[in-house]
Write a protein that holds these residues in place. Structure first.
Motif, PDB file in Angstrom:
ATOM      1  N   ALA A  21      47.476  66.036 -80.552  1.00 57.26           N
ATOM      2  CA  ALA A  21      47.009  67.058 -79.621  1.00 57.26           C
ATOM      3  C   ALA A  21      45.896  66.590 -78.708  1.00 57.26           C
ATOM      4  N   ASP A  22      45.122  65.612 -79.122  1.00 60.41           N
ATOM      5  CA  ASP A  22      43.940  65.275 -78.350  1.00 60.41           C
ATOM      6  C   ASP A  22      44.306  64.246 -77.295  1.00 60.41           C
ATOM      7  N   SER A  43      47.158  66.545 -86.269  1.00 60.75           N
ATOM      8  CA  SER A  43      46.887  67.435 -85.137  1.00 60.75           C
ATOM      9  C   SER A  43      45.915  66.767 -84.152  1.00 60.75           C
ATOM     10  N   VAL A  44      45.004  65.933 -84.639  1.00 57.47           N
ATOM     11  CA  VAL A  44      44.159  65.161 -83.715  1.00 57.47           C
ATOM     12  C   VAL A  44      45.019  64.144 -82.943  1.00 57.47           C
TER      13      VAL A  44
END
Lengths: 206, 206
Positions: free
Chosen positions: B118-119, B114-115
């Motif tokens: 998404a980042d 997710s990092v």
């Protein structure tokens, strides 16, 4: 370091003041998408517009206030879509309304949706400040109810996260109309929704 | 403010040094997921571990170096999956291998994926530093080739972004095995892949 904040003075709500407020919002969104919310300071926004930090403070005292101003118009539209979807008569009609509404909203607000959906810092702040958590739960339920249980929940999560990610930069280069159409069709396949005979308003014909 | 960096000394590669390096990596990942990459400083990582910033500098001179150390093991696995998928004989087998491999990898590395996915700050750095852009293009092509053209591209983007988002916190609470199974099935539906008779290794039976 940063310029000290000037004491706030009540500004007359003239057209000029509204315009400059909107300029801050537009620049903030652009910098949030480039550097993430955590990586964007009020000073960077001031620098980008060639004004002092005090000028930013005149409208927004914290980054969180500015974030709220950036996302509120889209959250307002999202709430309206969720409300209208919940008012449909069948499970499938509710899911169809939510799906087409979300795809349309996401495509029209590509930059903002990818900040909203992807930036962990943003989500945490919005969960605390506004009703985002409740809104997301209602959204997910509208799609997940098509297939009650964990499989339906995962399909709903995949569709929402997938739409939010697919409208972001770099993955797909399509115009709004084509992207909206393909996202809606992909979402229907995932969820097992039949394509309606009459296209839903906002969904372009193939 | 921050402690000044001490001059770097060549540390002997003992088990202790490796352990403390790994502790920095573990804490960094946790802070990246909580505060985003841009919102996490080397000082915060030092504070979290109760050490000086100089101790962090001993292993990592910049946040970017630390980020690379955090993501490299997973990127290595992703490269292996993409390589193996490209070696399959048919378009459908290639897509099936890529899908099941990615779902499995994502579920086993929920926080990191997710990092990674998404980042925005992270993606921009990794695009510049490693072959992430090329890797993503190869990944997308493996799924998109099932249905050549924009519709297939959008389905591929929706599946990758959807899996990465769905394994993140807050959307779905399922154990790894169930989440993997449902994500794989949802991905197959979206892409129009048939469920194989013999389950692919790593994909739990229903």
């Amino acid at each position: 370091m940063a310029t000290a904040a000037t004491p706030k003075t009540a500004a007359p709500k003239t057209a000029g003041a509204t315009d400059s407020r909107q300029r801050f919002i537009d620049v903030a969104l652009r910098l949030f998408t480039q550097h993430s919310f955590a990586g964007t300071s009020l000073q960077m926004i001031a620098d980008e517009l060639g004004v002092t930090k005090a000028a930013v403070y005149h409208h927004f005292h914290t980054r969180e206030e500015l974030l709220n101003a950036v996302v509120e118009p889209v959250l307002e539209q999202l709430r309206a879509i969720v409300d209208a979807a919940e008012g449909q008569r069948t499970v499938h009609a509710r899911a169809e309304h939510m799906l087409t509404g979300y795809a349309d909203l996401a495509v029209r607000n590509r930059a903002l949706i990818s900040v909203l959906a992807a930036d962990r810092g943003v989500i945490e702040i919005l969960r605390a400040q506004v009703d985002l958590g409740t809104l997301i739960n209602r959204q997910v339920k509208l799609l997940a109810d098509v297939d009650p249980g964990p499989a339906g929940l995962v399909k709903a999560a995949l569709v929402f996260a997938g739409i939010a990610g697919a409208v972001g930069p770099a993955l797909v280069e399509l115009d709004d109309k084509a992207l909206n159409q393909h996202l809606t069709e992909a979402g229907r396949r995932t969820l097992g929704l039949r394509t309606p005979r009459r296209p839903t308003p906002g969904t372009p014909r193939p």
